[in-house]
Structure formats: C-alpha cells, structure tokens
Design an enzyme around this catalytic site. Structure first.
Site, PDB file in Angstrom:
ATOM      1  N   SER A 113       0.833  -1.199   0.000  1.00 11.22           N
ATOM      2  CA  SER A 113       0.000   0.000   0.000  1.00 11.22           C
ATOM      3  C   SER A 113       0.871   1.254   0.000  1.00 11.22           C
ATOM      4  CB  SER A 113      -0.907   0.000   1.242  1.00 11.22           C
ATOM      5  OG  SER A 113      -1.757   1.119   1.239  1.00 11.22           O
ATOM      6  N   GLY A 114       0.540   2.193  -0.874  1.00 10.68           N
ATOM      7  CA  GLY A 114       1.286   3.448  -0.947  1.00 10.68           C
ATOM      8  C   GLY A 114       2.462   3.427  -1.893  1.00 10.68           C
ATOM      9  N   THR A 118      -1.814   2.975  -8.098  1.00 10.41           N
ATOM     10  CA  THR A 118      -2.901   3.734  -8.724  1.00 10.41           C
ATOM     11  C   THR A 118      -2.359   4.661  -9.803  1.00 10.41           C
ATOM     12  OG1 THR A 118      -4.277   3.655  -6.735  1.00 10.41           O
ATOM     13  CG2 THR A 118      -4.744   5.409  -8.305  1.00 10.41           C
ATOM     14  N   ASN A 161      -1.541   6.164   3.237  1.00  9.35           N
ATOM     15  CA  ASN A 161      -1.750   6.466   1.824  1.00  9.35           C
ATOM     16  C   ASN A 161      -2.991   7.357   1.674  1.00  9.35           C
ATOM     17  OD1 ASN A 161      -2.007   6.508  -0.946  1.00  9.35           O
ATOM     18  ND2 ASN A 161      -2.046   4.297  -1.221  1.00  9.35           N
ATOM     19  N   SER A 164      -5.695   5.521  -1.253  1.00  9.08           N
ATOM     20  CA  SER A 164      -5.564   4.068  -1.230  1.00  9.08           C
ATOM     21  C   SER A 164      -6.768   3.396  -1.877  1.00  9.08           C
ATOM     22  CB  SER A 164      -5.433   3.587   0.219  1.00  9.08           C
ATOM     23  OG  SER A 164      -5.362   2.177   0.274  1.00  9.08           O
ATOM     24  N   SER A 165      -6.516   2.466  -2.789  1.00 12.24           N
ATOM     25  CA  SER A 165      -7.599   1.693  -3.400  1.00 12.24           C
ATOM     26  C   SER A 165      -8.194   0.761  -2.352  1.00 12.24           C
ATOM     27  CB  SER A 165      -7.078   0.869  -4.576  1.00 12.24           C
ATOM     28  OG  SER A 165      -6.572   1.685  -5.596  1.00 12.24           O
ATOM     29  N   GLY A 400      -2.953  -2.843  -2.261  1.00 11.08           N
ATOM     30  CA  GLY A 400      -1.634  -3.362  -1.922  1.00 11.08           C
ATOM     31  C   GLY A 400      -1.601  -4.036  -0.564  1.00 11.08           C
ATOM     32  N   GLU A 402      -0.996  -4.833   3.179  1.00 14.67           N
ATOM     33  CA  GLU A 402      -1.075  -3.879   4.287  1.00 14.67           C
ATOM     34  C   GLU A 402      -0.667  -4.525   5.607  1.00 14.67           C
ATOM     35  OE1 GLU A 402      -4.525  -0.814   2.644  1.00 14.67           O
ATOM     36  OE2 GLU A 402      -5.031  -2.187   4.275  1.00 14.67           O
TER      37      GLU A 402
END
Length: 612
Positions: A113-114, A118, A161, A164-165, A400, A402
């Site tokens: 994540s981050g 994206t 993030n 974040s998705s 992502g 986490e």
C-alpha cells in the site's frame, strides 16, 4: 484461442550499472537493493528485471511523463534498449505484442500500500490510449476519465496512503485487429464497504462523501439534500473540526467535486442519473445520523425507538421512501415459525446493525451500478469489429499488501488477495518458465523460490481452511469473536498460523511479505453481509427509479450487481401489510423465492466471495 502473457509492474515503496538487472553476474536481494538505491539517488525510478519493471515511488511529480516533451512518442514501437526504463515502455511492449502476435495481453500491477500502483495504472491507460488512437476522440476522452471516477467512489485516505484503493479493479481495454482502441470494461472486486460506517483512527471514508458534501456546501445546496450545515454527518465526522475546516476553507474538495461532475458528463451519465446518485449518497450520510434509544413497555424491555426523528425523516425524504416504513424496518424484524410470521422488536444494538447494513448495501450496490453503467457507456461498437476479432489488454490493479499498527478483517481480505497475486507471479515467472526450459532441453540451474501455495490452501481449502471456518462460525447466532479465534487455533495447526500469548482476540499469519498480527474484534460482524428482507422491501418502494433498480437487480456470486436490467414489477414494489395497516408482516421470504426479484441475501459473507 487467445492467450494472455503476464507482464508485471512491481511497485516498491522504499527510498530508493545497467537499466536491466538481469545483465548482472550476481542477482540476489542485496545486489538488487544496492542498484535500486543507487538509481533512485540519481532520480531513476524505473528499473527492468527482464520483463518485470520495478517502479520506485518518487513521492513527487516528475517531468518524464510530460506530453510537451513527447515522452509518449519516445516509447512507441522502438526497441526497449533505445530509451531509459519507463512504464510507457511496458505499456508499449504489451501493445506491440497484441498487434504483432494477435494475442491478448495482461499487465499485473502489485506492491504494498502506498507504492504507487494507482498512478501506475493511470500512466499505463494513458499510454495505451495514445498508442491505440481511434478516430473517435470522444471515446478516448471517456476512457481517460474512467479511473478518476471509479477511484472517487472506491479510494480513501488510510494511515499511510492518501489515495488508497479499497477495492480490486481489472480494466480491459479493447482493440481492433489493427490496434485501434474501441472500448473498455471494468470488473470490480471486494469493495471495503465497512469503511462507509466506520473508519480506523487517522483514516477517512471514501473520497466521494467529502467531495459531495464540500461541493453542495459551496453551491449552497446542502439543505436540498437534507444535509446539516453546522457539522458534517457522523459517517464523515471522525475529526469534526478538521473536516469542516477542510470543506469550508480548502479549495481541493470543491475542485474534486467539480472534476467528478466533469467525469460523469464526459463518460455519458445523464443529469437525472447523476442527481439520483447524489441523492443516494446524501441518503447514506443521513442514515448515519439516525440514533436509537431503548424504551420499556408493559410487555417488552428491549424495544428501540428513534429519539431524533429529524434524521430519520431527512433520510427518508432524500431516498424518497416513507419515514414510517423506514422506522418499522429499522426497529422490528420478522421471525417465521411453523408457517406463522411473528413481528419482534429490535434491540438498540440490532437496530444500529440494521441501519449500518442498510448503508453498506446502498453504497456497495451504487458502486456496482456505476461500474456497470460505465461498462455500458464504453462498450465497443459491434459495427466496428466483431467480438471474436477484437483483442484485449487487461490491467489488474488491486489494493496493496497492508500491515498497520492495528490490522482487522479488511487487512486480512486485502492480504489474502495479495497472496493470490504472489502465487500467480511465482507460477509464471518461476514454475512455468522452468518447466519450459526442461521441455526444450535447456540446461539451467533451478531457481529456488518460496511457494505460497500451502499458505493459500490454509486460507481457501474446505472445510477446514480459515475462510471456511470463518463462514461456519458466522452462521451461529451465539458465536463471538472469541469463539472464532478459538476455532482458528483448534483447526489451523500449521507454521503459517500462530496465536500470541496473553492477547485473547488476536491471531498471527506468516504471509509471503512477512508476519502480520490481526485483531479479531468485529470480524464476525464484518464478514456477515446480509440485509434484512424488510429493508429491501421498503427501498423498493422508493420513488427514486435508480434506488428501485439497485434492489431489484440480482447479486452475483462475488456480491456485485449483475450486469442486467432490473425487472421492476408492481409486486416487487408492494409493501407488506404490516407497514401500512399495523397487521402482521407477510412472509418476506416469499419475495426471495421469486427469481426475478431475488437479491441473493441468504448466507452471504465477505469470505464466500473469495472462494468463487
């Protein structure tokens, strides 16, 4: 038959020779990290490892994508070694293979994540749209707006993030045999609906709630949607003071709202559809403000009531339903015993659960409808090319991996999905490649890698995998998060699972990316994804045609709205007599037995969506 060749964009979130590390004599972890750091220090964020592109998040805007500098033209049909490593080169490689070999292609974007997934998706779509220039300028503009629209509804700010998705996305771009883009289609998976009703400390709800509240505030239209002006609704008011300062003083939220209006318009949504979307979003925010209190009567002591009728009336007004019927659906439920239907009052806790389930269902179905509508508006023209002749480039972009200070059910779901992507990567990069070497008689030293198939089996197998055990426990009304953790400990006796000493409601998983400790508080309730039939019936009576549609279209096995037109009949909109005449409720299960009206509400769980 089309085949898909996997590419991979591996985003690495670290401060971070040659452009391609496979040219090194020694290729181990330490060597890779050394060269990545060295290149990163020189502002070189992209590095090849064979067909893999490693992208280091620069956490700043770079000029290497600028249309003015014609970077897109540099990476168009040229040898990869002709230019420095770039994400445009990976997109171009997929495109050239598509048109040269007439085979579908797939780009897999993964990372923690981050790490920039994206943004990488945006850049790949941008370059593929440039490469597949169609005569239809409007179509190109629509495709470029899709990600921004879907991300407004599916992305949120987390602890690490800001964008974040919170869902998985598979975007297919469709091309003619000559390579002209002709349409696009999105598939969405596992939206984190629990975020609608509650966010962890330091996190926010989905972006769209802040955008719409700020946009309506600046347009002086909050009252039209029955939203309070003094303080934001409860679902977005985790940090009330800061939220109001951001909305009233910062231009960013207002500009984002205007950008979303632009996206809707370019893609082809009608004004009436957009207005209905806004009303449903405002309805969700108003539902969150409904509170419950216990009342005592001569015969019952666990009955609930709504002490703030204004919030309930606001929600009902915006959703175009009766406040009396909404109140009944929230504060009572049916029990069918021996063919007789009994109406029972809901406790305060149960009423609050029904309220939140209603909010999650509204948002989840609205999100699915938006995706389906985008697909309809971007579907290819059959007159240009037949379905048999067209080719696709698929782009997989999932949330992502986490590992937060506190990890809950949401992180467990996300990390299981990442385990599946890791297995896919291992199979294509190591296992299948080495099998091909053997078949061709190539003398190669086998590469040792960590196979995570046993860990996936621990999650997915039946009947004693973690998700199967979770579903089994979710079916027991008396089950608790404690009994769930006990069941895990009794059945998951392997090296991947452990239970920390002295911490009751916790368990640990040894993931491919490292050990993660999970807090089991609330996991059972988050896994249950059911909505009382009484609520569905009330929502079907709405005068908002879109809202009727959301609860008349059946759900797929992955919990999304099916891509079909709703069949809204008089019977599907009829109310049980209980709501209007004070009589006993009809057997609402009768509604479920009609296939054209089904909502697939029975036995739905978040875990079941993983095992489809």
């Amino acid at each position: 038959m089309h085949t898909r060749r996997p590419y991979r964009v591996e985003d690495v979130d670290r401060h971070c020779l040659g452009d391609d590390l496979v040219n090194l004599e020694v290729l181990d972890e330490d060597t890779i990290i050394y060269w990545l750091e060295k290149r990163y220090a020189d502002a070189l964020i992209y590095t090849y490892v064979g067909d893999i592109l490693i992208a280091l998040n620069p956490f700043q805007n770079l000029s290497i994508y600028s249309p003015q500098l014609q970077f897109s033209r540099l990476y168009h049909g040229v040898k990869r070694a002709s230019n420095p490593p770039h994400i445009f080169a990976s997109a171009d490689n997929a495109y050239q293979c598509l048109v040269t070999f007439n085979k579908d292609q797939c780009i897999v974007i993964s990372g923690e994540s981050g790490s920039g997934k994206t943004e990488s998706t945006h850049l790949i779509v941008q370059h593929l749209t440039f490469l597949g220039k169609a005569n239809n300028q409007t179509l190109r503009q629509k495709i470029l707006q899709v990600n921004s629209l879907v991300e407004a509804f599916g992305n949120a700010c987390t602890a690490i993030n800001d964008n974040s998705s919170r869902f998985g996305k598979y975007l297919e771009m469709m091309f003619t045999p000559t390579g002209a883009v002709m349409g696009a289609r999105i598939s969405e998976y596992l939206l984190e609906k629990s975020r609608v009703i509650k966010q962890a400390a330091g996190e926010k709800n989905f972006h769209i709630f802040y955008y719409i509240y700020a946009g309506l505030y600046h347009q002086k239209k909050l009252s039209e949607f029955r939203l309070p002006e003094e303080k934001p609704p409860r679902y977005i008011a985790a940090e009330t003071g800061r939220v109001m300062r951001d909305i009233t003083s910062k231009e960013s939220y207002r500009r984002q709202f205007e950008a979303i209006q632009h996206c809707f318009r370019i893609i082809g949504f009608t004004n009436k559809e957009v207005h209905s979307v806004y009303r449903i979003l405002a309805g969700i925010l108003n539902i969150g403000n409904i509170e419950f209190a216990a009342i005592s009567s001569q015969h019952q002591t666990d009955k609930s009531e709504v002490p703030n009728p204004e919030a309930l009336e606001n929600a009902a007004c915006v959703l175009c339903i009766s406040p009396e019927e909404l109140l009944e659906a929230l504060t009572s439920h049916c029990v069918v015993t021996r063919g007789e239907t009994i109406v029972r009052a809901n406790t305060v806790d149960r009423a609050a659960d029904v309220r939140d389930a209603m909010s999650k269902a509204l948002y989840g179905r609205l999100f699915s409808w938006i995706v389906n509508r985008v697909n309809t508006l971007l579907q290819p023209d059959k007159n240009i090319c037949s379905a048999e002749d067209r080719m696709n480039v698929g782009i997989l972009d999932i949330f992502g991996f986490e590992d937060f200070q506190r990890n809950s059910f949401e992180q467990l779901c996300i990390n299981i999905a990442n385990e599946q992507i890791q297995y896919y990567f291992n199979q294509h990069v190591f296992a299948l490649e080495q099998m091909e070497y053997q078949n061709e008689g190539i003398d190669a030293v086998p590469v040792q890698y960590e196979d995570n198939r046993p860990l996936l089996d621990m999650f997915l197998q039946k009947p004693l995998g973690l998700l199967a055990l979770l579903d089994e426990e979710s079916r027991f009304p008396q089950a608790t998060d404690q009994t769930l953790v006990d069941k895990f400990a009794d059945n998951l006796r392997c090296k991947f699972f452990w239970r920390p000493k002295g911490v009751e409601l916790c368990f640990g998983i040894q993931h491919y990316a490292g050990p993660v400790l999970y807090d089991a508080s609330g996991v059972l309730e988050k896994n249950r994804d059911t909505l009382p039939a009484d609520v569905v019936v009330v929502l079907r009576t709405s005068e908002n045609k879109l809202l009727q549609q959301l609860f008349s279209i059946p759900l797929t096995k992955t919990g999304n709205l099916a891509q079909t037109r709703a069949k809204i009949t008089a019977s599907s909109r009829s109310l049980p007599p209980h709501f209007s005449a004070g009589k006993a409720k009809v057997d609402t299960l009768e509604m479920i037995r009609h296939p054209e009206e089904t909502t697939n509400m029975k036995r739905q769980t978040m875990a079941s969506y993983f095992r489809v």
